[in-house]
Design a protein around this motif. Structure first.
Motif, mmCIF file in Angstrom:
data_model
loop_
_atom_site.group_PDB
_atom_site.id
_atom_site.type_symbol
_atom_site.label_atom_id
_atom_site.label_comp_id
_atom_site.label_asym_id
_atom_site.label_seq_id
_atom_site.Cartn_x
_atom_site.Cartn_y
_atom_site.Cartn_z
ATOM 1 N N THR A 89 0.834 -1.199 0.000
ATOM 2 C CA THR A 89 0.000 0.000 0.000
ATOM 3 C C THR A 89 0.872 1.254 0.000
ATOM 4 O OG1 THR A 89 -0.105 -0.087 2.407
ATOM 5 C CG2 THR A 89 -1.884 -1.151 1.196
ATOM 6 N N ASP A 116 0.432 4.539 -0.518
ATOM 7 C CA ASP A 116 -0.662 5.504 -0.623
ATOM 8 C C ASP A 116 -0.152 6.919 -0.418
ATOM 9 O OD1 ASP A 116 -2.243 3.308 -0.922
ATOM 10 O OD2 ASP A 116 -3.324 3.512 0.977
ATOM 11 N N HIS A 117 -0.744 7.846 -1.142
ATOM 12 C CA HIS A 117 -0.424 9.263 -0.974
ATOM 13 C C HIS A 117 -1.064 9.740 0.327
ATOM 14 C CE1 HIS A 117 -0.259 13.584 -1.717
ATOM 15 N NE2 HIS A 117 0.522 13.367 -2.767
ATOM 16 N N LEU A 128 -3.684 13.127 -0.963
ATOM 17 C CA LEU A 128 -4.585 12.868 -2.089
ATOM 18 C C LEU A 128 -5.115 11.441 -2.069
ATOM 19 C CD1 LEU A 128 -2.597 14.640 -4.964
ATOM 20 C CD2 LEU A 128 -4.287 15.615 -3.394
ATOM 21 N N GLY A 129 -4.407 10.545 -1.412
ATOM 22 C CA GLY A 129 -4.803 9.143 -1.396
ATOM 23 C C GLY A 129 -6.094 8.870 -0.669
ATOM 24 N N ARG A 130 -6.600 9.853 0.064
ATOM 25 C CA ARG A 130 -7.862 9.662 0.789
ATOM 26 C C ARG A 130 -9.040 10.311 0.072
ATOM 27 N NH1 ARG A 130 -6.756 10.686 7.133
ATOM 28 N NH2 ARG A 130 -8.657 9.465 7.268
ATOM 29 N N ASN A 168 -7.730 9.002 -5.557
ATOM 30 C CA ASN A 168 -6.943 7.901 -4.974
ATOM 31 C C ASN A 168 -6.641 6.810 -5.997
ATOM 32 O OD1 ASN A 168 -9.514 6.854 -5.161
ATOM 33 N ND2 ASN A 168 -9.704 6.304 -3.007
ATOM 34 N N TRP A 169 -7.459 6.694 -7.043
ATOM 35 C CA TRP A 169 -7.176 5.697 -8.087
ATOM 36 C C TRP A 169 -5.889 6.036 -8.827
ATOM 37 C CZ3 TRP A 169 -12.712 5.976 -10.636
ATOM 38 C CH2 TRP A 169 -13.653 5.468 -9.739
ATOM 39 N N ASN A 226 -2.533 6.455 -5.547
ATOM 40 C CA ASN A 226 -2.149 5.328 -4.701
ATOM 41 C C ASN A 226 -1.613 4.194 -5.564
ATOM 42 O OD1 ASN A 226 -3.022 6.748 -2.492
ATOM 43 N ND2 ASN A 226 -4.960 5.655 -2.297
ATOM 44 N N ARG A 267 -0.957 0.300 -5.591
ATOM 45 C CA ARG A 267 -1.284 -0.954 -4.916
ATOM 46 C C ARG A 267 -0.834 -2.124 -5.790
ATOM 47 N NH1 ARG A 267 -5.283 -0.658 -0.650
ATOM 48 N NH2 ARG A 267 -4.978 1.400 0.293
#
Length: 820
Positions: free
Chosen positions: A705, A707-708, A711-713, A718-719, A722, A724
């Motif tokens: 993961t 994740d940013h 911005l990741g939230r 998030n697509w 982030n 994955r």
């Protein structure tokens, strides 16, 4: 009717066009901050011409006429690619996140102000030697040069994230870099929480501390014995091998994520090509972009290349032409909680060995976005800053009328760790590298070194000197007014564990216990690994000589020693359960799972179902073992404690009693608890992944993961920001992928090697490294995630110091010249 439809169609088309126009406008402004790597700039503060040559992976190769200009260019390159990350880390350590994020980060800011890491870093700037201060000032000038260009040329505020916030970007200061070293120390510290947890378990039962939080047995492993002593019949000569290539914004981590890493080195006598080898993969929480950044600096002492952290002007892990060094968390017990008694008649005074004394007190104002400012009263004792009762649940072990203070090496205002790091990368010999570590304070690290005069491993970082009569030996909070519980300075650097050119020709560390010394020279009573070291020892000793390829294979090894040890114990009486059960029943699913595990070799491969079954089973088993005894405290044990489960199923010192459920009349056996836990796990996995056991895949649950943090939230965004990916490995493999441990996705891979490097001094330019994301922090850059798939597949990129190779593969050359 037709008119209504026509107007509705027009409205839909207009909405779509407006959305497209909005996206195009957003893309235009966001893309303005993408740097042009082929541009040239005339800048104040430079002494001569500098080239920043970007290779195909966006690694900057910096060539300058002076060291000052090289550090300037490193700051410039860091700011080009990671300005948002740098400023966010600076705000974190300053306790100023709430100016951007509002009340969400207020608790983080309050705690950072209490620790005063930024204030201490500011005072530390005056303690640096002239050479270090020059590097810090030059680096700051480079960062500020890029900020000036962004402002002058309207380059999208420097990063897309800045469009979400109107706050001004402050210029970089030397103290900012020192503060980021202290932030790193905070992120890898775990002894504070461990002390509180030990105290909470101890309040329930001292015997439970021995079982649940056992001391790691054995003498410790660092230098391995001679191969010949283990295998007398082994051949003595080999042909040389062919050498080919919680909240993401919070820096406060749970002890399970307090830091980890692998590093090992082989002397020429254990190398197939007759020269030293070194491998390193530091483990930190995953993020997008990763905290690491690759760079090559051409210094007066020669080229140096490896992993940097943007904001810090040093190669923290890497190599120069003759010397390589790697780092792991040392797990030094460098934190103590001291419980301070308040004066009943005057709570502004606390008790000391010499009598009552006033707190050192001052006010701090925290600006909060969309809310009123908050004023915090900061208090310090002789032992350190006073912490709030909510921090790691300190209130649960702090009596009424008392407060908790923290003693911590990172609070040293004369900290010269950053100078030690710069000195390390200038060193040309093992001896010089060992000497460079003397000024280092925090975070404590094991440094594995390979050079022309051999190999070594030493712990760098100040080791607190405790009184032999310390009441808790640093394992639990202790009364702060008793002189024997207070630190009595630091041990000299010569007391730190050190292993130089051992007879076995191998040194290394997996966060395991390294020495077995009596308190107070013990280093630590809590270590980060008791499992990976078993696999590492076997891989190092099963062959007499190693190569770059064998070191890479060890770095990417996914075999779990914990699984190999625990499954035969836990499932000893469950493998064969009589006649085949009816298809579709829980009993049949259990039999299928056991059949798979019986044939499994412990490899935590992303393509297999067995690692998922094992991980879920052990998680459910540990929870069943402890939940009735510990109650709500059981929620604190989010990860498998292999030594605990092994103690229970071997019934070491009566630990088998954990299998009996206290609140039930029958006496449950360990076999019964194991069977029930397996059923729990299978029910959970069926709900997540369907009823077909054979179709489950570890990689589907164990996704890395990256994740940013901001911005990741956000939905939709998030697509794009982030990263994955399904991954192999697990909590106890050398290819470590620490699982989240908590719902809703407990098996996500959230903590591991953001950087890997393998250095071969038989042919230094055949050395390799890799990042887990990409070099750029800009989501629109092709270098945002271009290394991530290579990382996932276990591939690497070249680590060459050759200027001609860098220029031959250049995708951009930035020319910096002195401003007239």
């Amino acid at each position: 009717m037709f008119t209504a439809f026509r107007w509705l169609l027009r409205l839909v088309v207009a909405t779509v066009l407006l959305a497209v126009a909005g996206l195009a406008l957003g893309y235009y402004f966001a893309s303005r901050s993408l740097p042009d790597y082929n541009a040239g700039y005339a800048l104040a503060g430079l002494g001569g011409e500098v080239e920043i040559v970007r290779d195909t992976a966006d690694v900057p190769h910096i060539f300058a006429a002076s060291d000052r200009d090289a550090f300037f260019a490193l700051g410039f390159a860091h700011a080009q690619d990671r300005l948002w990350q740098m400023t966010l880390m600076r705000r974190t350590v300053q306790g100023r996140l709430s100016e951007l994020f509002g009340e969400r980060t207020l608790a983080v800011d309050e705690m950072m102000r209490r620790l005063d890491l930024y204030g201490i870093a500011t005072r530390s700037a005056g303690a640096q030697d002239a050479e270090t201060l020059e590097a810090l000032n030059a680096y700051s000038d480079g960062v500020n040069a890029w900020i000036g260009i962004v402002n002058a040329q309207a380059m999208g505020r420097g990063a897309p994230e800045f469009f979400l916030f109107s706050n001004e970007i402050a210029y970089w200061q030397p103290a900012d870099s020192i503060a980021l070293m202290k932030l790193m120390a905070l992120q890898v510290s775990g002894h504070l929480e461990r002390e509180v947890l030990t105290a909470r378990v101890s309040l329930l039962s001292q015997d439970w501390v021995r079982d649940l939080l056992p001391l790691v047995p054995g003498e410790g492993t660092a230098a391995l014995p001679p191969f010949a002593g283990l295998f007398p019949a082994a051949p003595r000569s080999f042909a040389a091998l062919d050498i080919a290539p919680a909240d993401p914004l919070s820096p406060f981590r749970r002890a399970a994520f307090a830091g980890a890493s692998n590093a090992w080195a082989a002397a020429p006598s254990r190398s197939a090509a007759g020269a030293a080898l070194l491998a390193n993969d530091p483990h930190l929480p995953f993020s997008a972009p990763t905290v690491w950044y690759l760079a090559h600096l051409g210094l007066s002492t020669g080229g140096v290349i490896g992993g940097t952290i943007p904001g810090i002007p040093a190669i923290l892990t890497g190599r120069n032409q003759t010397l390589g060094w790697g780092i792991t968390s040392a797990y030094l017990d460098d934190q103590d909680i001291l419980i301070e008694e308040l004066n009943p008649g005057d709570p502004e005074r606390y008790r000391t060995a010499e009598g009552w004394k006033p707190f050192v007190t001052r006010k701090a104002i925290i600006e909060v976005k969309d809310a009123a400012p908050v004023t915090v009263t900061l208090r310090w004792t002789d032992n350190g800053p006073v912490l709030p009762a909510t921090h790691y649940d300190l209130g649960s072990v702090t009596p009424k009328g008392y407060v908790a203070a923290l003693a911590w090496t990172a609070l040293d205002p004369a900290d010269r760790s950053i100078g030690a790091a710069i000195g390390m990368m200038r060193a040309q010999t093992v001896e010089a590298a060992l000497a460079a570590g003397e000024d280092y304070v925090a975070p404590a690290q094991n440094v594995v070194i390979a050079g022309p005069d051999g190999i070594a491993m030493t712990m760098i970082g100040k080791m607190p000197k405790r009184d032999p009569r310390h009441q808790s030996q640093g394992r639990m909070p202790a009364p702060g007014w008793i002189a024997e519980n207070r630190w009595q300075g630091y041990f000299p650097y010569a007391e730190n564990p050190r292993f130089v050119n051992p007879a076995g020709g191998i040194v290394g560390n997996t966060n395991n216990k390294t020495v077995d010394r009596p308190f107070p020279r013990h280093v630590s009573q809590y270590w980060g690994d008791s499992q990976r070291v078993q696999r590492w020892t076997r891989l190092m000793q099963e062959r007499e000589v190693h190569s770059r390829e064998s070191f890479i294979a060890a770095q990417l090894d996914t075999t779990s020693p914990a699984a190999r040890t625990l499954l035969p114990l836990v499932a000893a009486n469950l493998w064969f359960t009589g006649e085949a059960a009816t298809e579709g029943t829980p009993e049949r699913m259990r039999q299928r799972a056991l059949d798979l595990l019986a044939k499994w070799d412990g490899e935590m491969s992303e393509h297999l179902p067995e690692p998922l079954i094992y991980a879920a089973w052990m998680r459910a088993l540990q929870f069943r073992l402890i939940r009735d005894e510990l109650g709500p405290l059981a929620e604190e044990f989010t990860h498998l404690e292999p030594l605990f489960v092994e103690r229970v199923f071997r019934d070491v010192e009566g630990a088998g009693r954990w299998c009996d459920v206290l609140r039930s009349a029958p006496v449950e056996t360990c076999d019964e608890i194991a069977r029930m836990a397996l059923d729990d796990a299978l029910v959970e996995l069926s709900a997540r992944f369907g009823p077909n056991v054979e179709s489950w895949r570890w990689g589907e649950a164990h996704q890395a993961t990256h994740d940013h943090s901001v911005l990741g939230r956000l939905p939709v965004l998030n697509w794009f920001v982030n990263i994955r990916q399904p991954t192999s490995g697990g909590d106890n493999t050398l290819l470590r992928g620490r699982t989240a441990g908590t719902e809703p996705e407990p098996y996500l891979n959230v903590h591991g090697a953001g950087y890997r490097g393998v250095y071969d001094f038989a042919d230094p330019d055949s050395s390799v490294f890799i990042l887990s994301t990409g070099q750029s922090g800009h989501p629109l850059s092709r270098h945002y995630d271009d290394l991530s798939e290579l990382w996932r597949r276990g591939e690497y990129i070249p680590m060459s110091l050759d200027p001609e190779l860098a220029r031959a593969a250049a995708t951009g050359i930035t020319l910096l010249t002195p401003q007239p």
